[in-house]
Design a protein around this motif. Structure first.
Motif, PDB file in Angstrom:
ATOM      1  N   LEU A  81       0.840  -1.196   0.000  1.00  0.00           N
ATOM      2  CA  LEU A  81       0.000   0.000   0.000  1.00  0.00           C
ATOM      3  C   LEU A  81       0.875   1.246   0.000  1.00  0.00           C
ATOM      4  O   LEU A  81       0.641   2.185  -0.772  1.00  0.00           O
ATOM      5  CB  LEU A  81      -0.926   0.008   1.228  1.00  0.00           C
ATOM      6  CG  LEU A  81      -1.818   1.245   1.377  1.00  0.00           C
ATOM      7  CD1 LEU A  81      -2.781   1.364   0.208  1.00  0.00           C
ATOM      8  CD2 LEU A  81      -2.594   1.206   2.685  1.00  0.00           C
ATOM      9  N   GLU A  83       3.808   1.555  -1.140  1.00  0.00           N
ATOM     10  CA  GLU A  83       4.486   1.681  -2.437  1.00  0.00           C
ATOM     11  C   GLU A  83       3.635   2.366  -3.481  1.00  0.00           C
ATOM     12  O   GLU A  83       4.141   3.128  -4.293  1.00  0.00           O
ATOM     13  CB  GLU A  83       4.876   0.285  -2.945  1.00  0.00           C
ATOM     14  CG  GLU A  83       6.271  -0.135  -2.532  1.00  0.00           C
ATOM     15  CD  GLU A  83       6.534  -1.596  -2.882  1.00  0.00           C
ATOM     16  OE1 GLU A  83       7.228  -2.242  -2.077  1.00  0.00           O
ATOM     17  OE2 GLU A  83       6.055  -2.061  -3.920  1.00  0.00           O
ATOM     18  N   VAL A  84       2.334   2.072  -3.480  1.00  0.00           N
ATOM     19  CA  VAL A  84       1.470   2.658  -4.503  1.00  0.00           C
ATOM     20  C   VAL A  84       0.961   4.036  -4.099  1.00  0.00           C
ATOM     21  O   VAL A  84       0.285   4.707  -4.867  1.00  0.00           O
ATOM     22  CB  VAL A  84       0.247   1.750  -4.824  1.00  0.00           C
ATOM     23  CG1 VAL A  84       0.696   0.339  -5.136  1.00  0.00           C
ATOM     24  CG2 VAL A  84      -0.770   1.763  -3.705  1.00  0.00           C
ATOM     25  N   GLU A  86       0.878   7.750  -3.716  1.00  0.00           N
ATOM     26  CA  GLU A  86       1.539   8.911  -4.300  1.00  0.00           C
ATOM     27  C   GLU A  86       1.923   9.895  -3.201  1.00  0.00           C
ATOM     28  O   GLU A  86       1.226   9.994  -2.197  1.00  0.00           O
ATOM     29  CB  GLU A  86       0.604   9.612  -5.297  1.00  0.00           C
ATOM     30  CG  GLU A  86       0.084   8.710  -6.400  1.00  0.00           C
ATOM     31  CD  GLU A  86       1.097   8.452  -7.493  1.00  0.00           C
ATOM     32  OE1 GLU A  86       2.135   9.129  -7.492  1.00  0.00           O
ATOM     33  OE2 GLU A  86       0.870   7.575  -8.346  1.00  0.00           O
ATOM     34  N   TRP A  89      -0.787  12.315  -1.940  1.00  0.00           N
ATOM     35  CA  TRP A  89      -1.986  11.781  -1.295  1.00  0.00           C
ATOM     36  C   TRP A  89      -1.901  11.984   0.196  1.00  0.00           C
ATOM     37  O   TRP A  89      -0.829  11.886   0.810  1.00  0.00           O
ATOM     38  CB  TRP A  89      -2.149  10.291  -1.576  1.00  0.00           C
ATOM     39  CG  TRP A  89      -2.454   9.961  -2.987  1.00  0.00           C
ATOM     40  CD1 TRP A  89      -2.632  10.837  -4.019  1.00  0.00           C
ATOM     41  CD2 TRP A  89      -2.598   8.658  -3.543  1.00  0.00           C
ATOM     42  NE1 TRP A  89      -2.874  10.144  -5.186  1.00  0.00           N
ATOM     43  CE2 TRP A  89      -2.866   8.811  -4.918  1.00  0.00           C
ATOM     44  CE3 TRP A  89      -2.533   7.362  -3.011  1.00  0.00           C
ATOM     45  CZ2 TRP A  89      -3.075   7.725  -5.757  1.00  0.00           C
ATOM     46  CZ3 TRP A  89      -2.729   6.287  -3.847  1.00  0.00           C
ATOM     47  CH2 TRP A  89      -2.996   6.484  -5.217  1.00  0.00           C
ATOM     48  N   LEU A 223      -8.191  10.067   3.205  1.00  0.00           N
ATOM     49  CA  LEU A 223      -7.692   9.939   1.835  1.00  0.00           C
ATOM     50  C   LEU A 223      -8.862   9.857   0.870  1.00  0.00           C
ATOM     51  O   LEU A 223      -8.843  10.463  -0.198  1.00  0.00           O
ATOM     52  CB  LEU A 223      -6.815   8.694   1.706  1.00  0.00           C
ATOM     53  CG  LEU A 223      -6.335   8.399   0.282  1.00  0.00           C
ATOM     54  CD1 LEU A 223      -5.399   9.469  -0.212  1.00  0.00           C
ATOM     55  CD2 LEU A 223      -5.646   7.052   0.213  1.00  0.00           C
TER      56      LEU A 223
ATOM     57  N   GLU B  55       0.635  -2.791 -10.281  1.00  0.00           N
ATOM     58  CA  GLU B  55       0.359  -2.401  -8.897  1.00  0.00           C
ATOM     59  C   GLU B  55      -0.805  -3.205  -8.340  1.00  0.00           C
ATOM     60  O   GLU B  55      -0.738  -3.781  -7.259  1.00  0.00           O
ATOM     61  CB  GLU B  55      -0.089  -0.935  -8.892  1.00  0.00           C
ATOM     62  CG  GLU B  55       0.803   0.009  -8.183  1.00  0.00           C
ATOM     63  CD  GLU B  55       0.314   1.448  -8.342  1.00  0.00           C
ATOM     64  OE1 GLU B  55       1.166   2.275  -8.669  1.00  0.00           O
ATOM     65  OE2 GLU B  55      -0.883   1.713  -8.137  1.00  0.00           O
ATOM     66  N   LEU B  59      -1.039  -5.926  -5.190  1.00  0.00           N
ATOM     67  CA  LEU B  59      -1.931  -5.750  -4.051  1.00  0.00           C
ATOM     68  C   LEU B  59      -2.889  -6.933  -3.945  1.00  0.00           C
ATOM     69  O   LEU B  59      -3.182  -7.413  -2.852  1.00  0.00           O
ATOM     70  CB  LEU B  59      -2.732  -4.448  -4.186  1.00  0.00           C
ATOM     71  CG  LEU B  59      -2.047  -3.210  -3.615  1.00  0.00           C
ATOM     72  CD1 LEU B  59      -2.828  -1.961  -3.985  1.00  0.00           C
ATOM     73  CD2 LEU B  59      -1.929  -3.307  -2.103  1.00  0.00           C
ATOM     74  N   ARG B 201      -8.196   4.215  -9.291  1.00  0.00           N
ATOM     75  CA  ARG B 201      -7.457   3.299  -8.416  1.00  0.00           C
ATOM     76  C   ARG B 201      -7.458   3.801  -6.975  1.00  0.00           C
ATOM     77  O   ARG B 201      -7.435   3.009  -6.034  1.00  0.00           O
ATOM     78  CB  ARG B 201      -6.027   3.106  -8.924  1.00  0.00           C
ATOM     79  CG  ARG B 201      -5.051   4.246  -8.633  1.00  0.00           C
ATOM     80  CD  ARG B 201      -3.785   4.098  -9.453  1.00  0.00           C
ATOM     81  NE  ARG B 201      -2.751   5.067  -9.122  1.00  0.00           N
ATOM     82  CZ  ARG B 201      -2.788   6.365  -9.405  1.00  0.00           C
ATOM     83  NH1 ARG B 201      -3.855   6.854 -10.008  1.00  0.00           N
ATOM     84  NH2 ARG B 201      -1.797   7.167  -9.082  1.00  0.00           N
ATOM     85  N   ILE B 202      -7.474   5.117  -6.827  1.00  0.00           N
ATOM     86  CA  ILE B 202      -7.443   5.691  -5.484  1.00  0.00           C
ATOM     87  C   ILE B 202      -8.668   5.238  -4.698  1.00  0.00           C
ATOM     88  O   ILE B 202      -8.552   4.735  -3.581  1.00  0.00           O
ATOM     89  CB  ILE B 202      -7.389   7.230  -5.528  1.00  0.00           C
ATOM     90  CG1 ILE B 202      -6.139   7.679  -6.269  1.00  0.00           C
ATOM     91  CG2 ILE B 202      -7.418   7.798  -4.113  1.00  0.00           C
ATOM     92  CD1 ILE B 202      -6.121   9.149  -6.611  1.00  0.00           C
ATOM     93  N   TYR B 205      -8.434   1.555  -3.760  1.00  0.00           N
ATOM     94  CA  TYR B 205      -7.561   1.287  -2.610  1.00  0.00           C
ATOM     95  C   TYR B 205      -8.225   1.742  -1.315  1.00  0.00           C
ATOM     96  O   TYR B 205      -8.190   1.059  -0.305  1.00  0.00           O
ATOM     97  CB  TYR B 205      -6.218   1.994  -2.771  1.00  0.00           C
ATOM     98  CG  TYR B 205      -5.436   1.605  -3.997  1.00  0.00           C
ATOM     99  CD1 TYR B 205      -4.443   2.442  -4.500  1.00  0.00           C
ATOM    100  CD2 TYR B 205      -5.670   0.412  -4.671  1.00  0.00           C
ATOM    101  CE1 TYR B 205      -3.710   2.105  -5.636  1.00  0.00           C
ATOM    102  CE2 TYR B 205      -4.948   0.068  -5.808  1.00  0.00           C
ATOM    103  CZ  TYR B 205      -3.961   0.915  -6.287  1.00  0.00           C
ATOM    104  OH  TYR B 205      -3.247   0.578  -7.401  1.00  0.00           O
ATOM    105  N   VAL B 206      -8.824   2.953  -1.392  1.00  0.00           N
ATOM    106  CA  VAL B 206      -9.486   3.493  -0.202  1.00  0.00           C
ATOM    107  C   VAL B 206     -10.570   2.543   0.281  1.00  0.00           C
ATOM    108  O   VAL B 206     -10.634   2.195   1.456  1.00  0.00           O
ATOM    109  CB  VAL B 206     -10.076   4.896  -0.483  1.00  0.00           C
ATOM    110  CG1 VAL B 206     -11.019   5.313   0.627  1.00  0.00           C
ATOM    111  CG2 VAL B 206      -8.973   5.925  -0.614  1.00  0.00           C
ATOM    112  N   PHE B 209      -9.039  -0.753   1.785  1.00  0.00           N
ATOM    113  CA  PHE B 209      -8.345  -0.619   3.068  1.00  0.00           C
ATOM    114  C   PHE B 209      -9.240  -0.078   4.178  1.00  0.00           C
ATOM    115  O   PHE B 209      -9.048  -0.408   5.353  1.00  0.00           O
ATOM    116  CB  PHE B 209      -7.058   0.180   2.905  1.00  0.00           C
ATOM    117  CG  PHE B 209      -5.969  -0.646   2.299  1.00  0.00           C
ATOM    118  CD1 PHE B 209      -5.785  -0.688   0.930  1.00  0.00           C
ATOM    119  CD2 PHE B 209      -5.166  -1.442   3.103  1.00  0.00           C
ATOM    120  CE1 PHE B 209      -4.815  -1.494   0.368  1.00  0.00           C
ATOM    121  CE2 PHE B 209      -4.182  -2.244   2.553  1.00  0.00           C
ATOM    122  CZ  PHE B 209      -4.001  -2.275   1.177  1.00  0.00           C
TER     123      PHE B 209
END
Lengths: 239, 253
Positions: A81, A83-84, A86, A89, A223, B55, B59, B201-202, B205-206, B209
């Protein structure tokens, strides 16, 4: 020196012969065994206790290995996580920190469990071989005792009584009896009381403080807010 | 009129040709420029796409490993609880409680596992599932670009030939415009979609997680309670048997 050695060697051989003989006689029903039902029960309990303790030890070791696995997987996930993530962010460093703290927690938990429960259990189980040996020794002394007893009885009930031999046999009988009794009494006291309180200690280690999970949740939420417009839709419609 | 036409036709054709040539020139220039500009941007998008897929795949692997580790913990936790329950004598204080605790333990883990599989792993799976199709389209665009370039060069060659064959040129034009349209369609679509996908992608991921954190939060809160119950049971047991000492006899015999 050589004589002494041969003497002791000869004595041991004799001992073993006597015991074997006694056992044969007992098996043939020609001689009675001293039976102690109460003691037999203790021995049964002891065996069961050892088996249970060993099993618990095995499962605990498995649990500890699983914890290590969980720690590894957790670490890899948060590293990926990070690593990806930015640089612009929200919460990049926080994510890293949470990951590191999580790892410390797992390590700590694992260590406490090893120190608290596994070690205690290992120590507890460590007593068993010695007691096992003593139970076996008592058993042999019991055979010696029975053998001496039968020998004495045989001499006493024979037609031509040899008093000197009888006296000697009595001496040996009493010696065998004492030896046996010593072993017997010790074990009779110890076996029932062989109970550990370490189960309590074992259990007190299990709760794990994971307030940190909440922190990660907070970071992720912020985020998400930061990038609320970037929709995550699954393009499922075929083209 | 016929004369005028003939005369006019000659003039007309010439003008059309000129206009056409200019337009063509412009088009070609534009194409030259446009293709270049688009290529740079597109190359960036295609590169980002590739990175995004790599990526995502990493993951996804880590998420699966995480779920696997949870399963292993579940299993071993269950074994410990079962063993504890079995070695617990019936007449000891709290025997019934222990069974309930073991069952609750199993349920908690089961729930956690299931939800993780669904809210984290499966979500990632669905996200990753998009990439295959888009990758194909990127490939297709590449091929159509080649077709387009090829049609263009063919046309150019015919137009620059000493002996112009108008019929062939006309046909080549048709094919050129067709190839252009096909390419432009694909190109436009991807140019719009790729950045959107990249940014999505953001949120992915959000979501994942947040879900994991939330599930862990709940799991550990409940597990804490259960551990406390277990601790209580053990304390009762200790009280019940406080006379039974755990001594290590170190003295050799």
């Amino acid at each position: 020196m050589a004589d002494m050695k041969t003497g002791i060697f000869a004595k041991n051989v004799q001992k073993r012969l006597n015991r074997a003989q006694e056992k044969v006689l007992q098996k043939l029903g020609k001689a009675d065994e001293t039976k102690d039902e109460q003691f037999e029960e203790y021995v049964q309990n002891f065996k069961r206790q050892e088996a249970e303790g060993s099993r618990l030890q095995r499962e605990l070791r498995g649990y500890l290995a699983a914890i290590k696995g969980m720690q590894e997987a957790s670490k890899k996930l948060t590293e990926s996580l990070h690593e990806v993530y930015e640089p612009e962010w929200y919460g990049r460093e926080d994510v890293k920190m949470v990951g590191e703290k999580c790892d410390v927690l797992w390590e700590d938990f694992h260590q406490k469990l090893v120190d608290g429960s596994l070690l205690t259990l290992d120590t507890y189980l460590g007593q068993f071989p010695d007691i096992k040996t003593r139970i076996a020794k008592r058993s042999r002394k019991l055979v010696d005792y029975d053998s001496a007893r039968h020998h004495l009885e045989a001499l006493q009930s024979s037609k031509r009584r040899d008093e000197s031999r009888i006296t000697k046999a009595e001496e040996e009988f009493q010696k065998a009896q004492k030896v046996f009794e010593d072993f017997n009494i010790d074990l009779q006291e110890e076996l029932p009381s062989l109970w550990s309180r370490n189960l309590t200690e074992l259990v007190s280690q299990l709760p794990l403080n994971f307030n940190l999970c909440h922190k990660l949740y907070e970071v992720m939420t912020k985020l998400g807010d930061q990038h609320a417009d970037k929709a995550f839709t699954i393009q499922g419609a075929p083209r | 009129m016929a004369d005028g036409k003939t005369g006019g036709a000659g003039q007309f054709a010439k003008q059309v040709q000129k206009r056409f040539s200019r337009a063509q020139e412009k088009v070609l220039q534009k194409l030259g420029k446009t293709v270049e500009t688009k290529d740079e941007q597109f190359e960036q998008s295609a590169y980002d796409f590739q990175q995004q897929q790599i990526e995502g795949h990493k993951l996804y692997k880590d998420l699966k490993a995480f779920l696997s580790a949870v399963k292993v913990m579940h299993e071993s936790s269950k074994k410990v609880a079962e063993t504890l329950h079995e070695i617990y004598n019936v007449e000891w204080d709290g025997h019934g409680d222990l069974k309930a605790i073991a069952e609750s333990n199993d349920l908690l883990w089961e729930d956690y596992e299931e939800k993780l599989a669904d809210q984290a792993v499966r979500t990632m799976e669905n996200y990753m599932a998009q990439f295959g199709e888009i990758k194909e389209r990127i490939g297709k665009r590449g091929r159509k670009l080649v077709d387009y370039d090829s049609a263009r060069h063919h046309l150019e060659a015919l137009q620059n030939a000493k002996k112009k064959d108008e019929a062939k040129i006309a046909k080549a034009e048709e094919e050129f415009y067709r190839a252009q349209a096909v390419f432009e369609d694909l190109n436009k679509e991807l140019r719009e979609e790729l950045p959107v996908l990249y940014n999505s992608r953001i949120a992915c991921y959000v979501t994942i997680f947040q879900n994991i954190s939330n599930l862990r939060d709940i799991f550990y809160k409940e597990m804490s309670k259960l551990n406390h119950d277990l601790y209580e049971v053990m304390s009762k047991l200790e009280k019940q048997h406080s006379s039974k000492v755990f001594i290590i006899k170190g003295v050799p015999r």
